[in-house]
Design a protein around this motif. Structure first.
Motif, PDB file in Angstrom:
ATOM      1  N   ILE A 149       0.823  -1.371  -0.031  1.00 11.51           N
ATOM      2  CA  ILE A 149       0.534   0.225  -0.323  1.00 11.51           C
ATOM      3  C   ILE A 149       0.981   1.372  -0.127  1.00 11.51           C
ATOM      4  CG2 ILE A 149      -0.189   0.226   2.662  1.00 11.51           C
ATOM      5  CD1 ILE A 149      -3.626   0.587   1.974  1.00 11.51           C
ATOM      6  N   SER A 150       0.517   2.222  -0.060  1.00 12.46           N
ATOM      7  CA  SER A 150       1.255   3.700  -0.775  1.00 12.46           C
ATOM      8  C   SER A 150       0.038   4.984  -0.843  1.00 12.46           C
ATOM      9  CB  SER A 150       2.565   3.567  -1.866  1.00 12.46           C
ATOM     10  OG  SER A 150       1.913   3.211  -2.767  1.00 12.46           O
ATOM     11  N   GLY A 151       0.783   6.304  -0.934  1.00 15.32           N
ATOM     12  CA  GLY A 151       0.120   7.132  -0.878  1.00 15.32           C
ATOM     13  C   GLY A 151      -0.706   7.853  -0.365  1.00 15.32           C
ATOM     14  N   SER A 152      -1.595   8.550   0.297  1.00 17.66           N
ATOM     15  CA  SER A 152      -2.338   9.569   1.716  1.00 17.66           C
ATOM     16  C   SER A 152      -2.488   9.041   2.401  1.00 17.66           C
ATOM     17  CB  SER A 152      -2.131  10.844   1.126  1.00 17.66           C
ATOM     18  OG  SER A 152      -1.769  11.654  -0.032  1.00 17.66           O
ATOM     19  N   ASP A 153      -2.215   9.553   3.827  1.00 18.04           N
ATOM     20  CA  ASP A 153      -3.873   8.471   4.641  1.00 18.04           C
ATOM     21  C   ASP A 153      -4.708   9.627   4.721  1.00 18.04           C
ATOM     22  OD1 ASP A 153      -2.959  10.770   6.182  1.00 18.04           O
ATOM     23  OD2 ASP A 153      -1.370  10.272   6.968  1.00 18.04           O
ATOM     24  N   LEU A 154      -5.748   9.545   5.797  1.00 11.92           N
ATOM     25  CA  LEU A 154      -6.612   9.369   5.858  1.00 11.92           C
ATOM     26  C   LEU A 154      -6.814  10.792   7.170  1.00 11.92           C
ATOM     27  CD1 LEU A 154      -8.731   7.073   5.491  1.00 11.92           C
ATOM     28  CD2 LEU A 154      -8.112   8.253   3.421  1.00 11.92           C
ATOM     29  N   SER A 155      -5.575  11.790   7.399  1.00 12.49           N
ATOM     30  CA  SER A 155      -5.685  12.382   8.735  1.00 12.49           C
ATOM     31  C   SER A 155      -6.360  13.829   8.270  1.00 12.49           C
ATOM     32  CB  SER A 155      -4.027  12.767   9.114  1.00 12.49           C
ATOM     33  OG  SER A 155      -3.737  12.860   7.651  1.00 12.49           O
TER      34      SER A 155
END
Length: 474
Positions: free
Chosen positions: A35-41
């Motif tokens: 998995i990679s990308g941006s988180d949901l913060s």
């Protein structure tokens, strides 16, 4: 293009059964995901080094099973591989957090002799905070609109004149996470203190502090590794604090392990680390045990790896992840990534012992469980494509493999927030990877799964309906 080329290496078209890969024929690699990308913060903008504040990376510092197909994963103190300020070891105002993922184990078909492809799904990002004010030292103050005092990865966020275990320090370097027996709290260990904190799983607010004996603390904190090591002759070695954390299946005991020996026990030149057990009813350390590292150098020039994780098989047997820092991400060849089992029943307590020789003489017996380098190389990896930092371990739900129920052990790497690294001069993808090991029941006959309430049960409990539902069922 580089990602596609690496994927061909990571998931070979022709898969083979693992040969001579562990101490047990009943342990095999049955699944891989990434998995990679941006988180949901919901964080916007960039950190001091230019990295996005919502980067999804470094997940393999720790992983915990949270019931069903749900896992919690923690990055460490944030992206600091890019140079921007050596006076704080290039650390940034990264807010420590844990990520909630679904690995899809329950919907994946596993077969002996092949490796299934998992597609992890990120469900939530939880930022860690304190309701009480924190000491940020010379680091930027991080507060929220609802009065949160957020922890930070910055190395200079500490109170001067106190030891490194001062709980008012804002700095936090997450390395271990486990879910409490009630399913509503998580315990997290770190390297800066070393600390062990309890956090509310839904809000990320700190709700408890477990204080370790002062022997584990460095009395003089500093913002750089070199300065802190020079200023202290006892306590944890800088950046090698409490790396691993386990919780017994009954949820009554935490078991933590240091990454390297304490300074008074010889530091990184020595061979024996400390394991501590903590009674959660009292919050007190009950025992200390010794664990001896492999010599991965030579008799004339000893060299020792480090400990990255510990996970419970039952209330007295554990698996420990012992490794070097070589492989993908270090532009070198992986040599040692081994999982060992230990049994603390009858082990000698070393609470009153100090020094490398005293600890080594009382080290607990360890038994090879899995040689991960051999396992991964037997399944298409090479010395250079095996992740350098294999740091996270967690048992998950049992899975069906050709109609036979097997235990699952999830192994995760920390990619240091570097999605691309150099391999022999070639830019190469470096994702967060999940390796699923299938373990037959005869190999872990004494295994006891942690009992964690299902999300539906937690929701009913929050509404005060659990007892009502149970009475109606009788």
């Amino acid at each position: 293009m580089f990602a596609k080329r690496l994927l061909a290496v990571l998931v070979p078209a022709t898969l083979v059964l693992p040969l001579a890969t562990s101490a047990h024929a009943g342990v095999s690699l049955i699944g891989i995901g990434q998995i990679s990308g941006s988180d949901l913060s919901g964080l916007n903008g960039t950190l001091e080094n230019g990295a996005p504040a919502n980067t999804l990376g470094g997940l393999g510092s720790a992983i915990a099973w949270a019931g069903g197909d749900t896992f919690l994963l923690t990055p460490d103190r944030g992206p600091n591989a890019s140079a921007w300020n050596s006076s704080v070891d290039n650390t940034t105002s990264w807010i420590p957090r844990f990520q909630t993922l679904n690995l899809g184990l329950g919907t994946t078909t596993f077969s002996a002799g092949s490796i299934a492809t998992l597609t992890p799904v990120l469900n939530a990002t939880t930022l860690l905070s304190s309701s009480a004010a924190l000491n940020y030292g010379t680091a930027p103050v991080l507060t929220g609109s609802n009065g949160e005092h957020y922890f930070t990865g910055r190395s200079d966020a500490f109170a001067t004149g106190t030891s490194t275990t001062n709980p008012s320090n804002a700095r936090l370097d997450l390395e271990g996470i486990r879910v409490a027996a009630d399913g509503k709290s998580v315990y997290i260990s770190d390297e800066y203190g070393p600390y062990i904190y309890r956090f509310d799983r839904s809000t990320g607010e700190r709700t408890g502090v477990i204080t370790l004996p002062e022997k584990f603390a460095a009395t003089t904190p500093a913002a750089t590794e070199a300065a802190e090591i020079a200023a202290n002759t006892s306590g944890r070695v800088t950046n090698k604090g409490m790396e691993g954390l386990a919780i017994t299946p009954d949820g009554k005991t935490l078991v933590g392990v240091m990454q390297s020996p304490l300074a008074q026990d010889g530091g990184t030149a020595a061979s024996t680390v400390r394991i501590v057990t903590i009674d959660l009813a009292t919050g007190k350390v009950t025992h200390e045990y010794a664990y001896q590292l492999d010599n991965i150098g030579t008799p004339a020039k000893p060299k020792y790896g480090t400990i990255s994780e510990i996970v419970a098989i039952n209330d007295h047997e554990f698996i420990i992840d012992e490794r070097d820092g070589k492989g993908l991400g270090d532009d070198s060849k992986a040599v040692q990534k081994k999982l060992y089992t230990i049994n603390l029943s009858g082990a000698q307590d070393v609470s009153n012992d100090t020094g490398a020789a005293a600890l080594a003489g009382k080290a607990v017996t360890k038994t090879l469980f899995v040689d991960l380098v051999a396992l991964l190389k037997a399944n298409g990896y090479t010395d250079r494509t095996i992740p350098a930092k294999i740091e996270g371990l967690a048992f998950g739900p049992d899975v069906w493999v050709d109609g036979v129920l097997q235990h699952s052990l999830i192994v995760v790497n920390d990619n240091d927030f570097l999605d691309t690294v150099d391999v022999n001069g070639t830019p190469t993808a470096n994702p967060n990877q999940f390796f699923v090991l299938g373990i037959t029941d005869d190999v872990l006959a004494s295994f006891q799964a942690q009992q964690i309430p299902e999300p539906a049960t937690l929701a009913l409990a929050a509404l005060g309906l659990t007892g009502f539902m149970l009475r109606r069922r009788k």
